[in-house]
Design an enzyme around this catalytic site. Structure first.
Site, PDB file in Angstrom:
ATOM      1  N   ASP A  14      -7.122 -16.635  -1.416  1.00  0.00           N
ATOM      2  CA  ASP A  14      -6.961 -17.526  -2.570  1.00  0.00           C
ATOM      3  C   ASP A  14      -8.019 -18.638  -2.532  1.00  0.00           C
ATOM      4  OD1 ASP A  14      -5.956 -18.779  -4.784  1.00  0.00           O
ATOM      5  OD2 ASP A  14      -3.962 -19.152  -3.970  1.00  0.00           O
ATOM      6  N   HIS A 212       4.349 -21.781  -3.478  1.00  0.00           N
ATOM      7  CA  HIS A 212       2.879 -21.794  -3.446  1.00  0.00           C
ATOM      8  C   HIS A 212       2.413 -22.920  -4.369  1.00  0.00           C
ATOM      9  CE1 HIS A 212      -1.029 -19.379  -3.432  1.00  0.00           C
ATOM     10  NE2 HIS A 212      -1.236 -20.240  -4.409  1.00  0.00           N
ATOM     11  N   HIS A 214      -0.205 -25.987  -5.692  1.00  0.00           N
ATOM     12  CA  HIS A 214      -1.584 -26.471  -5.781  1.00  0.00           C
ATOM     13  C   HIS A 214      -1.538 -27.983  -5.905  1.00  0.00           C
ATOM     14  CE1 HIS A 214      -4.168 -22.778  -6.563  1.00  0.00           C
ATOM     15  NE2 HIS A 214      -2.974 -22.310  -6.253  1.00  0.00           N
ATOM     16  N   CYS A 245      -7.928 -20.533  -8.843  1.00  0.00           N
ATOM     17  CA  CYS A 245      -7.833 -19.183  -9.381  1.00  0.00           C
ATOM     18  C   CYS A 245      -8.935 -19.031 -10.428  1.00  0.00           C
ATOM     19  CB  CYS A 245      -6.467 -18.946 -10.004  1.00  0.00           C
ATOM     20  SG  CYS A 245      -6.363 -17.323 -10.765  1.00  0.00           S
TER      21      CYS A 245
HETATM   22  P1  HMG Z   1      -9.273  -3.248 -15.395  1.00  0.00           P
HETATM   23  O1  HMG Z   1     -10.677  -3.418 -15.829  1.00  0.00           O
HETATM   24  O2  HMG Z   1      -8.184  -3.455 -16.386  1.00  0.00           O
HETATM   25  O3  HMG Z   1      -9.056  -1.834 -14.698  1.00  0.00           O
HETATM   26  O4  HMG Z   1      -9.047  -4.220 -14.161  1.00  0.00           O
HETATM   27  P2  HMG Z   1      -9.167  -0.387 -15.266  1.00  0.00           P
HETATM   28  O5  HMG Z   1      -8.016   0.361 -14.689  1.00  0.00           O
HETATM   29  O6  HMG Z   1      -9.366  -0.378 -16.752  1.00  0.00           O
HETATM   30  O7  HMG Z   1     -10.524   0.156 -14.593  1.00  0.00           O
HETATM   31  C1  HMG Z   1     -11.800  -0.365 -14.926  1.00  0.00           C
HETATM   32  C2  HMG Z   1     -12.725  -0.195 -13.718  1.00  0.00           C
HETATM   33  O8  HMG Z   1     -12.239  -1.006 -12.655  1.00  0.00           O
HETATM   34  C3  HMG Z   1     -12.773   1.237 -13.192  1.00  0.00           C
HETATM   35  O9  HMG Z   1     -14.060   1.441 -12.642  1.00  0.00           O
HETATM   36  C4  HMG Z   1     -11.766   1.203 -12.069  1.00  0.00           C
HETATM   37  O10 HMG Z   1     -12.012   2.185 -11.060  1.00  0.00           O
HETATM   38  C5  HMG Z   1     -11.981  -0.188 -11.492  1.00  0.00           C
HETATM   39  P3  HMG Z   1     -15.201   2.254 -13.435  1.00  0.00           P
HETATM   40  O11 HMG Z   1     -14.592   3.580 -13.728  1.00  0.00           O
HETATM   41  O12 HMG Z   1     -15.455   1.440 -14.685  1.00  0.00           O
HETATM   42  O13 HMG Z   1     -16.340   2.261 -12.501  1.00  0.00           O
HETATM   43  N1  HMG Z   1     -10.789  -0.682 -10.827  1.00  0.00           N
HETATM   44  C6  HMG Z   1     -10.831  -1.246  -9.603  1.00  0.00           C
HETATM   45  N2  HMG Z   1     -11.845  -1.513  -8.757  1.00  0.00           N
HETATM   46  C7  HMG Z   1     -11.516  -2.082  -7.574  1.00  0.00           C
HETATM   47  N3  HMG Z   1     -10.250  -2.415  -7.237  1.00  0.00           N
HETATM   48  C8  HMG Z   1      -9.228  -2.179  -8.055  1.00  0.00           C
HETATM   49  C9  HMG Z   1      -9.498  -1.549  -9.302  1.00  0.00           C
HETATM   50  N4  HMG Z   1      -8.712  -1.194 -10.339  1.00  0.00           N
HETATM   51  C10 HMG Z   1      -9.519  -0.661 -11.254  1.00  0.00           C
HETATM   52  N5  HMG Z   1      -7.990  -2.503  -7.691  1.00  0.00           N
HETATM   53  C11 HMG Z   1      -7.940  -5.215 -12.280  1.00  0.00           C
HETATM   54  C12 HMG Z   1      -7.786  -4.392 -13.552  1.00  0.00           C
HETATM   55  C13 HMG Z   1      -6.586  -5.669 -11.839  1.00  0.00           C
HETATM   56  C14 HMG Z   1      -8.585  -4.378 -11.215  1.00  0.00           C
HETATM   57  C15 HMG Z   1      -8.853  -6.420 -12.606  1.00  0.00           C
HETATM   58  O14 HMG Z   1      -8.288  -7.094 -13.663  1.00  0.00           O
HETATM   59  C16 HMG Z   1      -9.039  -7.363 -11.460  1.00  0.00           C
HETATM   60  O15 HMG Z   1      -9.616  -7.029 -10.427  1.00  0.00           O
HETATM   61  N6  HMG Z   1      -8.587  -8.621 -11.624  1.00  0.00           N
HETATM   62  C17 HMG Z   1      -8.787  -9.647 -10.646  1.00  0.00           C
HETATM   63  C18 HMG Z   1      -7.471 -10.120 -10.203  1.00  0.00           C
HETATM   64  C19 HMG Z   1      -7.609 -11.231  -9.182  1.00  0.00           C
HETATM   65  O16 HMG Z   1      -7.990 -11.013  -8.052  1.00  0.00           O
HETATM   66  N7  HMG Z   1      -7.253 -12.459  -9.594  1.00  0.00           N
HETATM   67  C20 HMG Z   1      -7.158 -13.547  -8.732  1.00  0.00           C
HETATM   68  C21 HMG Z   1      -5.825 -13.461  -8.017  1.00  0.00           C
HETATM   69  S1  HMG Z   1      -5.133 -15.045  -7.857  1.00  0.00           S
HETATM   70  C22 HMG Z   1      -3.628 -15.050  -8.540  1.00  0.00           C
HETATM   71  O17 HMG Z   1      -3.268 -14.145  -9.221  1.00  0.00           O
HETATM   72  C23 HMG Z   1      -2.778 -16.220  -8.264  1.00  0.00           C
HETATM   73  C24 HMG Z   1      -2.244 -16.316  -6.828  1.00  0.00           C
HETATM   74  O18 HMG Z   1      -3.298 -16.707  -5.972  1.00  0.00           O
HETATM   75  C25 HMG Z   1      -1.120 -17.343  -6.744  1.00  0.00           C
HETATM   76  C26 HMG Z   1      -1.412 -18.679  -7.395  1.00  0.00           C
HETATM   77  O19 HMG Z   1      -2.358 -19.342  -6.980  1.00  0.00           O
HETATM   78  O20 HMG Z   1      -0.649 -19.038  -8.276  1.00  0.00           O
HETATM   79  C27 HMG Z   1      -1.727 -14.983  -6.323  1.00  0.00           C
HETATM   80 MG    MG Z   2      -3.172 -20.446  -5.216  1.00  0.00          MG
END
Ligand code: HMG
Ligand code: MG
Length: 308
Positions: A14, A212, A214, A245
């Site tokens: 994070d 969690h 911030h 984030c």
């Molecule tokens: P998408 O574009 O909707 O996925 O992404 P898709 O299924 O349409 O696929 C598109 C392309 O992405 C394809 O590749 C897939 O293979 C690839 P292509 O055929 O075009 O070459 N793909 C992936 N590649 C690597 N890893 C994967 C994956 N899935 C599909 N898992 C996805 C959907 C979720 C992957 C995208 O939206 C993403 O990576 N988002 C980032 C999410 C993230 O990390 N956010 C930060 C998290 S922090 C948070 O949520 C808060 C938290 O910290 C708590 C807080 O602070 O409150 C938890």
């Molecule tokens: Mg956080």
């Protein structure tokens, strides 16, 4: 006040996911080693997400493999639990390739944030989570759950408590061992935290909940204290106050681990964590990231002649 507290160090995930300067996996590994040496027992290593979306988490498979290899060789205590984020089946496939035995799914309490963060609605995200859970159960992998924007959303404003309680229940029903409730943009105040937890405890055992916070608006420690008084014993934090984030503008600063540990120790809670080492890690991270980090204890240091 001698209950066992669990601290989940989310700095390498994070924390780093929102930094402009991208650290290579050697530097990320060094950070993880330092955190383990400071006494952290649960550490988030990375995220199996798209590196187009979050380039900071690229090569999480290689990093995780290296961490697990070092643990097998005895360089990390066997007690330490490492975890990575998994958003979908593709992410879970990467988790399996890495050899990790614990992952975290992550959803949101507001629709716009869900769409911007993981590119799907909340309902769709639960379909993906169910698929991930099936794979995890088959491979005996523990799954944690996150619910972001539980108090406020950067796009939709205040979030309805009943909706949050419903989503926490839904996540528990999926079979996660713990749900981390996130104040992603740091808007919560203790009254709000108390109100949510009082509603939640009628439906869910609070030993399944982590908080969690911030520190965006300086309320995170007050929120920890309010949560603690209602029975919460698991808290997420990130060394130096790294993080935020990428899909929540202004979500700067997770609660800093050294600030959290300082307060909890001051409450008489035993924690085998070395604050001085955490302060050194904060300084190391500042050099690597070429920016100042916000933790208070990190800035002020420990009081002189302290035995903390
Ligand atoms: P998408 O574009 O909707 O996925 O992404 P898709 O299924 O349409 O696929 C598109 C392309 O992405 C394809 O590749 C897939 O293979 C690839 P292509 O055929 O075009 O070459 N793909 C992936 N590649 C690597 N890893 C994967 C994956 N899935 C599909 N898992 C996805 C959907 C979720 C992957 C995208 O939206 C993403 O990576 N988002 C980032 C999410 C993230 O990390 N956010 C930060 C998290 S922090 C948070 O949520 C808060 C938290 O910290 C708590 C807080 O602070 O409150 C938890
Ligand atoms: Mg956080």
């Amino acid at each position: 006040m001698k209950d066992k507290i669990k601290i989940i160090e989310v700095g390498p995930r994070d924390g780093l996911q929102n930094e402009k300067k991208i650290l290579d996996i050697q530097a990320r590994l060094e950070l993880i080693k330092k955190l383990a040496d400071a006494g952290m027992k649960r550490i988030e290593v990375g995220a199996f997400v798209s590196s187009v979306w979050v380039p900071q988490m690229a090569e999480s498979i290689e990093l995780t493999r290296e961490v697990l290899k070092l643990q097998a060789a005895g360089q990390f205590s066997k007690e330490i639990r490492f975890s990575c984020l998994v958003p979908n089946v593709r992410g879970m496939e990467d988790a399996l390739k890495s050899g990790i035995s614990e992952v975290a799914i992550f959803g949101a309490c507001s629709e716009t944030f869900s769409k911007k963060n993981i590119n799907c609605s909340i309902a769709e995200s639960f379909i993906r989570f169910r698929q991930v859970m099936e794979m995890a159960q088959y491979h005996k992998i523990k799954v944690r759950g996150y619910l972001s924007t539980a108090f406020g959303c950067p796009f939709e404003g205040r979030v309805n408590e009943t909706r949050v309680v419903r989503l926490v229940r839904a996540m528990v029903k999926l079979g996660v061992f713990e749900v981390s409730i996130g104040d992603t943009i740091g808007v919560a105040t203790p009254k709000q935290v108390e109100s949510l937890l009082k509603k939640l405890r009628r439906m869910v055992n609070l030993n399944k909940i982590a908080m969690h916070f911030h520190d965006t608006r300086g309320t995170s420690l007050a929120n920890v204290y309010a949560s603690y008084n209602l029975g919460i014993r698991a808290f997420d934090s990130s060394v130096g106050g790294l993080g935020g984030c990428p899909y929540a503008k202004g979500a700067s600063g997770n609660l800093a681990t050294e600030d959290l540990v300082y307060m909890l120790k001051g409450m008489g809670i035993f924690l085998n964590i070395d604050i001085e080492k955490l302060i050194q890690i904060k300084k190391w991270a500042e050099e690597k990231l070429e920016r100042e980090l916000p933790s208070r204890v990190g800035k002020a240091g420990l009081p002189e002649k302290s035995t903390y």
